[in-house]
Scaffold this active site. Structure first.
Site, short mmCIF file in Angstrom:
data_model
loop_
_atom_site.label_atom_id
_atom_site.label_comp_id
_atom_site.label_asym_id
_atom_site.label_seq_id
_atom_site.Cartn_x
_atom_site.Cartn_y
_atom_site.Cartn_z
N SER A 16 0.82 -1.22 0.00
CA SER A 16 0.00 0.00 0.00
C SER A 16 0.85 1.27 0.00
O SER A 16 0.57 2.21 -0.74
CB SER A 16 -0.93 -0.01 1.21
OG SER A 16 -1.82 -1.10 1.17
N GLY A 17 1.90 1.30 0.84
CA GLY A 17 2.74 2.49 0.90
C GLY A 17 3.54 2.72 -0.36
O GLY A 17 3.59 3.84 -0.89
N GLU A 37 8.28 -5.65 -7.57
CA GLU A 37 7.60 -6.47 -6.57
C GLU A 37 7.81 -7.93 -6.94
O GLU A 37 7.51 -8.34 -8.06
CB GLU A 37 6.11 -6.13 -6.54
CG GLU A 37 5.26 -7.08 -5.71
CD GLU A 37 5.72 -7.20 -4.27
OE1 GLU A 37 6.03 -8.33 -3.83
OE2 GLU A 37 5.79 -6.15 -3.58
N LYS A 53 -7.95 -11.10 6.39
CA LYS A 53 -8.24 -11.35 7.81
C LYS A 53 -9.61 -10.78 8.18
O LYS A 53 -10.40 -11.43 8.86
CB LYS A 53 -7.16 -10.72 8.68
CG LYS A 53 -7.41 -10.86 10.18
CD LYS A 53 -6.51 -9.92 10.95
CE LYS A 53 -6.88 -8.47 10.69
NZ LYS A 53 -5.98 -7.52 11.38
N LYS A 54 -9.91 -9.55 7.74
CA LYS A 54 -11.20 -8.94 8.08
C LYS A 54 -12.34 -9.71 7.44
O LYS A 54 -13.41 -9.88 8.06
CB LYS A 54 -11.22 -7.48 7.62
CG LYS A 54 -12.43 -6.69 8.14
CD LYS A 54 -12.42 -6.56 9.64
CE LYS A 54 -13.62 -5.78 10.19
NZ LYS A 54 -13.60 -4.34 9.84
N HIS A 474 -29.21 8.32 21.12
CA HIS A 474 -29.83 7.28 21.94
C HIS A 474 -30.83 6.47 21.12
O HIS A 474 -31.53 7.02 20.29
CB HIS A 474 -30.54 7.94 23.12
CG HIS A 474 -31.20 6.98 24.06
ND1 HIS A 474 -30.47 6.21 24.96
CD2 HIS A 474 -32.49 6.61 24.21
CE1 HIS A 474 -31.31 5.45 25.64
NE2 HIS A 474 -32.55 5.67 25.20
#
Length: 491
Positions: A16-17, A37, A53-54, A474
Protein backbone atom coordinates in the site's frame (compact mmCIF):
# COMPACT_ATOMS: atom_id res chain seq x y z
CA UNK A 1 13.98 15.77 -13.75
CA UNK A 2 17.47 14.30 -13.79
CA UNK A 3 18.60 12.92 -17.16
CA UNK A 4 21.63 11.01 -15.86
CA UNK A 5 19.42 8.32 -14.27
CA UNK A 6 17.01 5.80 -15.74
CA UNK A 7 14.36 6.93 -13.28
CA UNK A 8 13.62 9.76 -10.90
CA UNK A 9 12.29 7.21 -8.40
CA UNK A 10 12.64 3.46 -8.05
CA UNK A 11 10.34 1.86 -5.48
CA UNK A 12 11.07 -1.59 -4.09
CA UNK A 13 7.85 -3.13 -2.78
CA UNK A 14 4.32 -3.19 -4.15
CA UNK A 15 2.35 -2.82 -0.94
CA UNK A 16 0.00 0.00 0.00
CA UNK A 17 2.74 2.49 0.90
CA UNK A 18 5.00 1.79 -2.05
CA UNK A 19 2.21 1.80 -4.60
CA UNK A 20 0.76 5.05 -3.27
CA UNK A 21 4.15 6.79 -3.36
CA UNK A 22 4.92 5.51 -6.86
CA UNK A 23 1.66 6.49 -8.48
CA UNK A 24 1.42 9.91 -6.81
CA UNK A 25 5.02 10.77 -7.73
CA UNK A 26 4.35 9.74 -11.31
CA UNK A 27 0.75 10.85 -11.75
CA UNK A 28 0.74 14.13 -9.84
CA UNK A 29 4.37 15.27 -10.06
CA UNK A 30 5.37 13.95 -13.48
CA UNK A 31 8.27 11.90 -12.17
CA UNK A 32 9.61 8.93 -14.11
CA UNK A 33 8.96 6.03 -11.74
CA UNK A 34 9.53 2.29 -11.63
CA UNK A 35 8.44 -0.26 -9.05
CA UNK A 36 9.65 -3.82 -8.40
CA UNK A 37 7.60 -6.47 -6.57
CA UNK A 38 8.65 -10.12 -6.29
CA UNK A 39 5.36 -11.44 -4.89
CA UNK A 40 1.79 -10.17 -5.26
CA UNK A 41 0.79 -6.52 -5.58
CA UNK A 42 -1.04 -5.18 -2.55
CA UNK A 43 1.48 -6.36 0.01
CA UNK A 44 0.74 -7.65 3.47
CA UNK A 45 -2.49 -5.70 3.94
CA UNK A 46 -4.31 -6.68 0.77
CA UNK A 47 -2.95 -10.17 0.15
CA UNK A 48 -2.08 -11.72 3.53
CA UNK A 49 -3.15 -9.31 6.24
CA UNK A 50 -5.85 -6.72 6.87
CA UNK A 51 -8.22 -7.50 4.00
CA UNK A 52 -8.38 -11.32 4.01
CA UNK A 53 -8.24 -11.35 7.81
CA UNK A 54 -11.20 -8.94 8.08
CA UNK A 55 -13.18 -11.05 5.62
CA UNK A 56 -12.45 -14.05 7.83
CA UNK A 57 -13.63 -12.04 10.84
CA UNK A 58 -16.91 -11.39 9.04
CA UNK A 59 -17.24 -15.08 8.20
CA UNK A 60 -16.57 -16.18 11.77
CA UNK A 61 -19.14 -13.79 13.27
CA UNK A 62 -22.06 -15.42 11.43
CA UNK A 63 -21.81 -18.51 13.64
CA UNK A 64 -23.65 -16.74 16.47
CA UNK A 65 -26.38 -15.26 14.29
CA UNK A 66 -28.95 -18.13 14.38
CA UNK A 67 -28.97 -18.29 18.18
CA UNK A 68 -29.30 -14.54 18.61
CA UNK A 69 -31.88 -14.29 15.82
CA UNK A 70 -34.11 -16.80 17.63
CA UNK A 71 -34.59 -14.32 20.46
CA UNK A 72 -35.86 -11.82 17.90
CA UNK A 73 -38.41 -14.21 16.41
CA UNK A 74 -36.40 -15.60 13.52
CA UNK A 75 -35.87 -19.28 12.83
CA UNK A 76 -32.51 -19.48 11.07
CA UNK A 77 -30.93 -22.85 10.57
CA UNK A 78 -27.32 -23.20 11.62
CA UNK A 79 -25.14 -25.27 9.34
CA UNK A 80 -21.48 -26.23 8.99
CA UNK A 81 -19.07 -23.63 7.73
CA UNK A 82 -17.98 -24.29 4.13
CA UNK A 83 -14.30 -23.30 4.08
CA UNK A 84 -13.90 -24.27 0.40
CA UNK A 85 -16.70 -21.97 -0.76
CA UNK A 86 -15.47 -19.10 1.39
CA UNK A 87 -11.85 -19.54 0.31
CA UNK A 88 -12.84 -19.50 -3.35
CA UNK A 89 -14.69 -16.21 -2.89
CA UNK A 90 -11.79 -14.86 -0.85
CA UNK A 91 -9.25 -15.67 -3.56
CA UNK A 92 -11.45 -14.04 -6.20
CA UNK A 93 -11.61 -10.87 -4.13
CA UNK A 94 -7.85 -10.78 -3.55
CA UNK A 95 -7.25 -11.30 -7.27
CA UNK A 96 -9.59 -8.40 -7.99
CA UNK A 97 -7.82 -6.10 -5.54
CA UNK A 98 -4.40 -7.04 -6.87
CA UNK A 99 -5.66 -6.17 -10.33
CA UNK A 100 -6.77 -2.76 -9.06
CA UNK A 101 -3.28 -2.07 -7.69
CA UNK A 102 -1.68 -2.99 -11.01
CA UNK A 103 -4.11 -0.82 -12.95
CA UNK A 104 -3.41 2.13 -10.66
CA UNK A 105 0.30 1.83 -11.34
CA UNK A 106 -0.14 1.33 -15.08
CA UNK A 107 -2.59 4.22 -15.29
CA UNK A 108 -0.06 6.50 -13.60
CA UNK A 109 2.69 5.53 -16.03
CA UNK A 110 4.78 3.56 -13.53
CA UNK A 111 7.03 0.88 -15.03
CA UNK A 112 6.45 -2.44 -13.24
CA UNK A 113 9.09 -5.12 -12.74
CA UNK A 114 7.55 -8.31 -11.38
CA UNK A 115 10.74 -9.58 -9.75
CA UNK A 116 13.01 -9.08 -6.78
CA UNK A 117 15.22 -6.00 -6.61
CA UNK A 118 18.25 -5.33 -4.39
CA UNK A 119 20.44 -2.29 -3.93
CA UNK A 120 23.88 -2.18 -5.53
CA UNK A 121 24.79 1.40 -4.64
CA UNK A 122 23.14 4.65 -3.63
CA UNK A 123 21.48 5.06 -7.02
CA UNK A 124 21.39 1.55 -8.51
CA UNK A 125 19.15 -1.46 -8.07
CA UNK A 126 19.74 -4.91 -9.52
CA UNK A 127 16.78 -6.99 -10.64
CA UNK A 128 16.53 -10.76 -10.36
CA UNK A 129 17.14 -11.15 -14.10
CA UNK A 130 20.55 -9.50 -13.70
CA UNK A 131 19.67 -6.15 -15.23
CA UNK A 132 20.35 -2.92 -13.35
CA UNK A 133 18.39 0.31 -13.17
CA UNK A 134 19.52 3.67 -11.84
CA UNK A 135 17.42 6.22 -10.02
CA UNK A 136 17.91 9.60 -8.42
CA UNK A 137 15.89 8.39 -5.45
CA UNK A 138 15.23 4.87 -4.17
CA UNK A 139 12.33 4.08 -1.86
CA UNK A 140 12.33 0.81 0.08
CA UNK A 141 8.83 -0.36 1.04
CA UNK A 142 9.26 -4.10 1.43
CA UNK A 143 7.14 -4.50 4.57
CA UNK A 144 7.57 -7.30 7.08
CA UNK A 145 7.33 -11.05 7.39
CA UNK A 146 6.12 -13.41 10.12
CA UNK A 147 8.82 -15.16 12.14
CA UNK A 148 9.02 -18.53 13.82
CA UNK A 149 10.57 -18.98 17.26
CA UNK A 150 13.97 -20.57 17.70
CA UNK A 151 12.58 -23.97 18.64
CA UNK A 152 13.34 -27.49 17.37
CA UNK A 153 10.70 -28.59 14.83
CA UNK A 154 9.23 -25.09 14.62
CA UNK A 155 8.87 -25.70 10.89
CA UNK A 156 6.01 -28.08 11.72
CA UNK A 157 3.87 -25.07 12.59
CA UNK A 158 2.39 -22.50 10.28
CA UNK A 159 2.55 -18.69 10.33
CA UNK A 160 -0.16 -16.18 9.54
CA UNK A 161 0.68 -16.06 5.82
CA UNK A 162 -0.24 -19.75 5.50
CA UNK A 163 -3.77 -19.46 6.84
CA UNK A 164 -5.32 -18.06 3.68
CA UNK A 165 -4.04 -21.01 1.62
CA UNK A 166 -5.14 -23.97 3.72
CA UNK A 167 -7.06 -26.57 1.74
CA UNK A 168 -9.21 -27.26 4.81
CA UNK A 169 -9.61 -26.07 8.37
CA UNK A 170 -8.13 -28.06 11.25
CA UNK A 171 -10.37 -29.53 13.93
CA UNK A 172 -8.06 -28.16 16.62
CA UNK A 173 -5.34 -25.53 16.65
CA UNK A 174 -2.79 -24.21 19.13
CA UNK A 175 -1.95 -20.55 18.69
CA UNK A 176 1.32 -19.31 20.16
CA UNK A 177 1.41 -15.59 20.96
CA UNK A 178 -0.55 -12.87 22.69
CA UNK A 179 -0.41 -9.96 20.26
CA UNK A 180 -3.22 -8.73 18.08
CA UNK A 181 -2.54 -11.24 15.28
CA UNK A 182 -2.67 -14.19 17.67
CA UNK A 183 -5.83 -12.96 19.39
CA UNK A 184 -7.62 -12.08 16.17
CA UNK A 185 -6.98 -15.50 14.65
CA UNK A 186 -7.94 -17.21 17.90
CA UNK A 187 -11.33 -15.53 17.65
CA UNK A 188 -11.63 -16.24 13.93
CA UNK A 189 -10.89 -19.95 14.22
CA UNK A 190 -13.15 -20.21 17.25
CA UNK A 191 -16.00 -18.62 15.34
CA UNK A 192 -15.45 -21.00 12.42
CA UNK A 193 -15.90 -23.99 14.72
CA UNK A 194 -12.26 -24.92 15.36
CA UNK A 195 -11.23 -25.98 18.88
CA UNK A 196 -8.79 -23.21 19.84
CA UNK A 197 -6.07 -23.23 22.48
CA UNK A 198 -3.81 -20.21 22.93
CA UNK A 199 -0.52 -19.93 24.82
CA UNK A 200 1.03 -16.61 25.73
CA UNK A 201 4.16 -16.34 27.84
CA UNK A 202 3.23 -12.97 29.35
CA UNK A 203 0.88 -12.21 32.22
CA UNK A 204 -1.86 -10.85 29.96
CA UNK A 205 -2.56 -10.74 26.22
CA UNK A 206 -2.27 -7.59 24.11
CA UNK A 207 0.74 -6.14 25.89
CA UNK A 208 1.02 -2.38 25.54
CA UNK A 209 -2.71 -1.74 25.37
CA UNK A 210 -4.87 -0.42 28.20
CA UNK A 211 -4.91 -2.96 31.03
CA UNK A 212 -8.63 -2.78 31.70
CA UNK A 213 -9.53 -3.05 28.03
CA UNK A 214 -7.29 -6.02 27.28
CA UNK A 215 -8.54 -7.73 30.44
CA UNK A 216 -12.10 -7.59 29.13
CA UNK A 217 -11.00 -8.94 25.74
CA UNK A 218 -9.28 -11.89 27.46
CA UNK A 219 -12.35 -12.56 29.59
CA UNK A 220 -14.61 -12.45 26.53
CA UNK A 221 -12.34 -14.80 24.58
CA UNK A 222 -12.54 -17.36 27.37
CA UNK A 223 -16.32 -16.92 27.67
CA UNK A 224 -16.59 -17.60 23.93
CA UNK A 225 -14.81 -20.94 24.32
CA UNK A 226 -11.15 -20.17 23.65
CA UNK A 227 -8.81 -22.10 25.96
CA UNK A 228 -6.49 -19.19 26.73
CA UNK A 229 -3.39 -19.80 28.88
CA UNK A 230 -1.23 -16.85 29.94
CA UNK A 231 2.15 -17.40 31.53
CA UNK A 232 2.52 -20.40 29.22
CA UNK A 233 4.70 -21.19 26.26
CA UNK A 234 5.66 -24.11 24.09
CA UNK A 235 8.88 -25.89 25.02
CA UNK A 236 8.79 -28.95 22.80
CA UNK A 237 6.92 -30.12 19.71
CA UNK A 238 7.10 -33.04 17.33
CA UNK A 239 4.86 -35.06 15.06
CA UNK A 240 2.56 -37.19 17.18
CA UNK A 241 3.24 -40.15 14.91
CA UNK A 242 6.92 -40.06 15.88
CA UNK A 243 6.16 -40.62 19.56
CA UNK A 244 5.85 -44.24 20.59
CA UNK A 245 3.05 -43.44 23.04
CA UNK A 246 1.37 -40.93 20.74
CA UNK A 247 -1.71 -41.34 18.54
CA UNK A 248 -1.24 -42.64 15.02
CA UNK A 249 -2.50 -40.60 12.06
CA UNK A 250 -6.02 -41.33 10.82
CA UNK A 251 -7.53 -40.65 7.42
CA UNK A 252 -8.55 -37.16 8.53
CA UNK A 253 -5.04 -36.57 9.87
CA UNK A 254 -3.63 -37.46 6.48
CA UNK A 255 -6.00 -34.99 4.88
CA UNK A 256 -4.81 -32.29 7.24
CA UNK A 257 -1.22 -33.06 6.34
CA UNK A 258 -2.14 -32.74 2.67
CA UNK A 259 -3.80 -29.40 3.46
CA UNK A 260 -0.64 -27.93 4.89
CA UNK A 261 1.51 -29.48 2.20
CA UNK A 262 -0.68 -27.66 -0.29
CA UNK A 263 0.12 -24.42 1.53
CA UNK A 264 3.79 -25.25 0.99
CA UNK A 265 3.21 -25.74 -2.73
CA UNK A 266 1.39 -22.42 -2.89
CA UNK A 267 4.35 -20.75 -1.23
CA UNK A 268 6.66 -22.17 -3.87
CA UNK A 269 4.33 -20.59 -6.43
CA UNK A 270 4.63 -17.25 -4.64
CA UNK A 271 1.18 -17.36 -3.05
CA UNK A 272 1.77 -18.23 0.59
CA UNK A 273 4.30 -18.99 3.31
CA UNK A 274 5.93 -22.35 3.87
CA UNK A 275 4.52 -24.96 6.21
CA UNK A 276 5.97 -28.39 6.77
CA UNK A 277 3.40 -30.22 8.89
CA UNK A 278 2.40 -33.74 7.81
CA UNK A 279 0.12 -34.88 10.64
CA UNK A 280 -1.01 -34.08 14.19
CA UNK A 281 1.52 -32.32 16.38
CA UNK A 282 2.39 -33.26 19.96
CA UNK A 283 3.17 -30.25 22.13
CA UNK A 284 4.58 -29.86 25.61
CA UNK A 285 4.07 -26.55 27.42
CA UNK A 286 6.06 -24.77 30.12
CA UNK A 287 3.55 -25.87 32.75
CA UNK A 288 4.27 -29.50 31.91
CA UNK A 289 1.03 -30.14 30.03
CA UNK A 290 1.05 -32.32 26.92
CA UNK A 291 -1.52 -32.30 24.12
CA UNK A 292 -1.92 -33.17 20.45
CA UNK A 293 -3.23 -30.58 17.98
CA UNK A 294 -4.11 -30.80 14.32
CA UNK A 295 -2.21 -27.57 13.73
CA UNK A 296 0.08 -25.09 15.47
CA UNK A 297 0.12 -21.42 14.49
CA UNK A 298 3.07 -19.24 15.47
CA UNK A 299 1.91 -15.63 15.83
CA UNK A 300 5.00 -14.47 17.69
CA UNK A 301 5.84 -11.33 15.79
CA UNK A 302 7.00 -9.96 12.47
CA UNK A 303 10.41 -8.76 11.33
CA UNK A 304 11.16 -6.16 8.64
CA UNK A 305 11.91 -7.66 5.22
CA UNK A 306 15.46 -6.41 4.68
CA UNK A 307 17.44 -9.64 4.44
CA UNK A 308 19.98 -9.86 1.61
CA UNK A 309 18.92 -6.56 0.06
CA UNK A 310 22.38 -5.01 0.11
CA UNK A 311 21.31 -2.20 2.41
CA UNK A 312 24.15 -2.33 4.90
CA UNK A 313 26.67 -2.77 2.07
CA UNK A 314 25.82 0.69 0.77
CA UNK A 315 25.73 2.33 4.21
CA UNK A 316 22.07 2.09 5.22
CA UNK A 317 21.81 1.57 8.97
CA UNK A 318 19.66 -1.31 10.22
CA UNK A 319 18.31 -1.85 13.70
CA UNK A 320 18.45 -4.94 15.89
CA UNK A 321 15.50 -6.61 14.16
CA UNK A 322 16.60 -5.55 10.69
CA UNK A 323 14.48 -2.41 10.54
CA UNK A 324 15.72 0.45 8.39
CA UNK A 325 16.69 3.48 10.45
CA UNK A 326 15.25 6.70 9.05
CA UNK A 327 14.84 10.33 10.11
CA UNK A 328 11.59 12.28 10.45
CA UNK A 329 11.38 12.50 6.65
CA UNK A 330 11.84 8.74 6.06
CA UNK A 331 15.39 9.31 4.83
CA UNK A 332 18.19 6.87 5.62
CA UNK A 333 21.86 7.59 6.25
CA UNK A 334 22.30 7.34 2.48
CA UNK A 335 20.63 10.59 1.29
CA UNK A 336 19.19 9.13 -1.92
CA UNK A 337 17.61 6.13 -0.17
CA UNK A 338 14.33 6.39 1.75
CA UNK A 339 12.15 3.83 3.48
CA UNK A 340 8.50 3.73 4.58
CA UNK A 341 6.06 1.32 6.15
CA UNK A 342 6.64 -1.79 8.24
CA UNK A 343 10.22 -2.12 7.00
CA UNK A 344 11.06 0.85 9.26
CA UNK A 345 9.21 -0.65 12.26
CA UNK A 346 7.83 2.70 13.39
CA UNK A 347 4.04 2.28 13.50
CA UNK A 348 3.14 -0.86 11.59
CA UNK A 349 -0.28 0.04 10.22
CA UNK A 350 -1.36 0.31 6.58
CA UNK A 351 -2.79 3.85 6.83
CA UNK A 352 0.48 4.95 8.42
CA UNK A 353 2.51 3.48 5.56
CA UNK A 354 0.30 5.33 3.08
CA UNK A 355 0.74 8.61 4.98
CA UNK A 356 4.50 8.04 5.08
CA UNK A 357 4.47 7.48 1.33
CA UNK A 358 2.53 10.69 0.74
CA UNK A 359 4.86 12.65 3.03
CA UNK A 360 7.87 11.23 1.16
CA UNK A 361 6.47 12.38 -2.18
CA UNK A 362 5.63 15.82 -0.82
CA UNK A 363 9.15 16.12 0.62
CA UNK A 364 11.12 14.88 -2.39
CA UNK A 365 8.96 15.82 -5.36
CA UNK A 366 6.75 18.55 -3.95
CA UNK A 367 9.59 20.62 -2.53
CA UNK A 368 7.82 20.78 0.81
CA UNK A 369 9.70 18.93 3.58
CA UNK A 370 6.93 17.06 5.40
CA UNK A 371 7.57 14.97 8.50
CA UNK A 372 5.16 12.17 9.37
CA UNK A 373 2.97 12.65 12.41
CA UNK A 374 3.00 9.40 14.37
CA UNK A 375 1.12 10.79 17.39
CA UNK A 376 -2.41 9.83 18.44
CA UNK A 377 -3.05 7.23 15.77
CA UNK A 378 -6.33 5.34 16.27
CA UNK A 379 -6.25 1.59 15.79
CA UNK A 380 -8.49 -1.43 16.16
CA UNK A 381 -8.01 -5.07 17.10
CA UNK A 382 -10.58 -7.30 15.42
CA UNK A 383 -11.13 -9.73 18.23
CA UNK A 384 -14.66 -10.63 19.31
CA UNK A 385 -15.59 -8.18 20.70
CA UNK A 386 -13.35 -5.68 18.96
CA UNK A 387 -11.06 -3.26 20.74
CA UNK A 388 -10.61 0.29 19.52
CA UNK A 389 -7.99 2.56 21.01
CA UNK A 390 -6.47 5.99 20.52
CA UNK A 391 -4.08 7.92 22.71
CA UNK A 392 -2.63 6.92 26.05
CA UNK A 393 -3.55 3.96 28.18
CA UNK A 394 -4.46 4.59 31.81
CA UNK A 395 -1.14 3.08 32.88
CA UNK A 396 0.98 5.28 30.60
CA UNK A 397 -0.99 8.42 31.37
CA UNK A 398 -0.77 8.10 35.16
CA UNK A 399 3.01 7.73 34.87
CA UNK A 400 3.04 11.11 33.16
CA UNK A 401 0.53 13.13 35.20
CA UNK A 402 -2.51 12.91 37.47
CA UNK A 403 -5.52 11.72 35.52
CA UNK A 404 -9.21 11.05 35.98
CA UNK A 405 -10.68 7.84 34.61
CA UNK A 406 -14.21 7.85 33.25
CA UNK A 407 -15.26 4.29 32.58
CA UNK A 408 -18.36 2.16 32.25
CA UNK A 409 -18.97 -1.50 31.44
CA UNK A 410 -22.40 -2.87 30.62
CA UNK A 411 -24.36 -5.41 28.61
CA UNK A 412 -25.30 -3.94 25.22
CA UNK A 413 -28.98 -3.92 24.34
CA UNK A 414 -28.80 -6.16 21.28
CA UNK A 415 -27.12 -9.16 22.89
CA UNK A 416 -28.65 -8.64 26.35
CA UNK A 417 -32.09 -9.04 24.79
CA UNK A 418 -30.89 -12.37 23.38
CA UNK A 419 -29.81 -13.50 26.84
CA UNK A 420 -26.09 -13.18 26.21
CA UNK A 421 -23.67 -12.20 28.98
CA UNK A 422 -21.40 -10.15 26.69
CA UNK A 423 -20.14 -6.90 28.18
CA UNK A 424 -18.69 -3.81 26.56
CA UNK A 425 -16.32 -1.12 27.86
CA UNK A 426 -16.21 2.61 27.22
CA UNK A 427 -13.28 4.46 28.78
CA UNK A 428 -11.83 7.96 28.73
CA UNK A 429 -8.48 8.95 30.26
CA UNK A 430 -8.56 12.64 31.15
CA UNK A 431 -5.84 15.01 32.31
CA UNK A 432 -6.88 16.40 35.68
CA UNK A 433 -4.99 19.64 35.04
CA UNK A 434 -5.90 20.50 31.44
CA UNK A 435 -9.11 18.39 31.12
CA UNK A 436 -7.86 17.15 27.72
CA UNK A 437 -8.94 13.63 26.84
CA UNK A 438 -5.60 11.81 26.62
CA UNK A 439 -6.96 8.43 25.59
CA UNK A 440 -10.11 6.61 24.56
CA UNK A 441 -10.54 2.84 24.76
CA UNK A 442 -13.55 0.87 23.56
CA UNK A 443 -14.22 -2.86 23.77
CA UNK A 444 -17.46 -3.56 21.93
CA UNK A 445 -18.90 -4.85 18.67
CA UNK A 446 -17.81 -2.50 15.88
CA UNK A 447 -15.29 -0.76 18.15
CA UNK A 448 -13.14 -0.17 15.07
CA UNK A 449 -15.88 1.97 13.56
CA UNK A 450 -16.45 3.83 16.83
CA UNK A 451 -12.80 4.63 17.52
CA UNK A 452 -12.39 6.28 14.12
CA UNK A 453 -14.80 9.01 15.19
CA UNK A 454 -13.43 9.23 18.72
CA UNK A 455 -9.97 9.55 17.19
CA UNK A 456 -10.91 12.88 15.64
CA UNK A 457 -11.73 14.31 19.05
CA UNK A 458 -8.66 12.93 20.79
CA UNK A 459 -6.37 13.97 17.94
CA UNK A 460 -7.67 17.52 18.24
CA UNK A 461 -7.16 17.52 22.01
CA UNK A 462 -10.77 18.12 22.97
CA UNK A 463 -11.53 18.37 26.66
CA UNK A 464 -13.84 16.23 28.72
CA UNK A 465 -16.26 19.16 28.92
CA UNK A 466 -16.37 19.35 25.12
CA UNK A 467 -17.23 15.66 25.05
CA UNK A 468 -19.96 16.37 27.62
CA UNK A 469 -21.33 19.25 25.54
CA UNK A 470 -22.01 16.86 22.65
CA UNK A 471 -25.56 15.54 22.63
CA UNK A 472 -25.88 11.77 22.92
CA UNK A 473 -27.35 9.57 20.20
CA UNK A 474 -29.83 7.28 21.94
CA UNK A 475 -30.06 4.33 22.20
CA UNK A 476 -26.48 3.48 21.26
CA UNK A 477 -23.46 2.03 23.01
CA UNK A 478 -21.32 5.02 22.06
CA UNK A 479 -23.56 7.54 23.83
CA UNK A 480 -21.72 6.55 27.00
CA UNK A 481 -18.68 8.45 25.71
CA UNK A 482 -20.55 11.74 26.17
CA UNK A 483 -22.71 10.91 29.20
CA UNK A 484 -20.15 9.80 31.79
CA UNK A 485 -20.24 12.69 34.25
CA UNK A 486 -18.35 11.44 37.27
CA UNK A 487 -14.88 9.90 37.26
CA UNK A 488 -14.65 6.32 38.40
CA UNK A 489 -11.25 6.97 39.93
CA UNK A 490 -8.28 9.32 39.99
CA UNK A 491 -4.89 7.85 39.18
Amino acid sequence: MADEFDYDLFVIGGGSGGVRAARVAAGEHGAKVALAEDDRYGGTCVIRGCVPKKLMVFASEYSSVPEEAAAYGWDLKAGPFDWHRFRSRLNDELDRLEGVYKKLLDGSGVDRFDQRAVLKDAHTVELADGTTKTAKHILVATGGRPVRPDLPNADLGIVSDDIFHLAQLPKSILIIGGGYIACEFACIFNGLGVEVTQYYRGAQILRGFDEEARGLVAESMRDNGIDLHVGSNIVEMTLASEREDGPQPTASDAAMGASVQQAEVLREQGKGASAGQSGPIWVKSTNGGEKVFDMVLFATGRDPSTKDMGLEDIGVQLGRRGEIKVNDYSQTDVPSVYAIGDVTDRVNLTPVAIREGMAFVETVFGGNPTPVDHELIPSAIFTQPEMGTVGMSEEDARDQEEVEIYCTSFKPMQTAFAGKSNRVLMKLVVSKETRVVLGCHIVAPHAGELIQMAGIAVKNKLTKEQFDATCAVHPTMSEELVTMRNPMRTA
